[in-house]
Design a protein around this motif. Structure first.
Motif, short mmCIF file in Angstrom:
data_model
loop_
_atom_site.label_atom_id
_atom_site.label_comp_id
_atom_site.label_asym_id
_atom_site.label_seq_id
_atom_site.Cartn_x
_atom_site.Cartn_y
_atom_site.Cartn_z
N UNK A 211 0.86 -1.19 0.00
CA UNK A 211 0.00 0.00 0.00
C UNK A 211 0.89 1.23 0.00
N UNK A 212 0.61 2.12 -0.94
CA UNK A 212 1.39 3.34 -1.12
C UNK A 212 0.51 4.55 -0.84
N UNK A 213 1.08 5.55 -0.16
CA UNK A 213 0.36 6.81 -0.01
C UNK A 213 0.87 7.77 -1.08
N UNK A 214 -0.05 8.34 -1.81
CA UNK A 214 0.26 9.30 -2.87
C UNK A 214 -0.44 10.61 -2.59
N UNK A 215 -0.03 11.63 -3.29
CA UNK A 215 -0.65 12.95 -3.12
C UNK A 215 -1.04 13.47 -4.50
N UNK A 216 -2.26 13.98 -4.60
CA UNK A 216 -2.73 14.62 -5.82
C UNK A 216 -3.22 16.02 -5.46
N UNK A 217 -3.69 16.75 -6.46
CA UNK A 217 -4.21 18.08 -6.17
C UNK A 217 -5.45 18.03 -5.28
N UNK A 218 -6.10 16.85 -5.20
CA UNK A 218 -7.26 16.69 -4.32
C UNK A 218 -6.86 16.21 -2.92
N UNK A 219 -5.57 15.98 -2.71
CA UNK A 219 -5.10 15.55 -1.40
C UNK A 219 -4.51 14.16 -1.43
N UNK A 220 -4.15 13.62 -0.26
CA UNK A 220 -3.53 12.31 -0.20
C UNK A 220 -4.53 11.19 -0.48
N UNK A 221 -4.01 10.11 -1.05
CA UNK A 221 -4.82 8.91 -1.27
C UNK A 221 -3.90 7.70 -1.24
N UNK A 222 -4.48 6.53 -1.09
CA UNK A 222 -3.73 5.28 -1.06
C UNK A 222 -3.97 4.49 -2.33
N UNK A 223 -2.94 3.79 -2.79
CA UNK A 223 -3.03 2.89 -3.93
C UNK A 223 -2.33 1.59 -3.54
N UNK A 224 -2.73 0.49 -4.14
CA UNK A 224 -2.19 -0.81 -3.77
C UNK A 224 -1.67 -1.55 -4.99
N UNK A 225 -0.51 -2.18 -4.84
CA UNK A 225 0.02 -3.07 -5.86
C UNK A 225 0.04 -4.49 -5.30
#
Length: 78
Positions: free
Chosen positions: A20-34
């Motif tokens: 699980x990775x935490x990422x940041x976009x212009x809408x704020x932080x979010x998590x993605x999973x590989x």
């Protein structure tokens, strides 16, 4: 410039791993999973595969459900 981004969490069920990775976009932080599955190539070196056969699917479902629960619990804190 390279960064050594660390995963937010790692989960495992059998041979199937979820990272699980935490990422940041212009809408704020979010998590993605590989999802990965280790295997040995023809030379005997360990590799990470991203395809799953029918024997892997139950473990994939379990680790995906665990990842979703972790993300929901941690997303509420942000």
């Amino acid at each position: 410039m390279t960064t050594n981004k660390q995963p937010a969490n790692r989960l495992r069920c059998g041979n199937i791993k979820a990272t699980i990775w935490q990422n940041v976009s212009e809408k704020g932080p979010f998590f993605a999973t590989t999802f990965t599955r280790p295997f040995k190539d023809q030379s005997g070196a360990w590799r990470k595969g991203t395809s799953f056969d029918h024997n892997d699917l139950e473990a994939l479902l379990t680790v995906a459900r665990d990842a979703k629960e972790w993300i929901v619990a941690h997303a509420l804190k942000h």
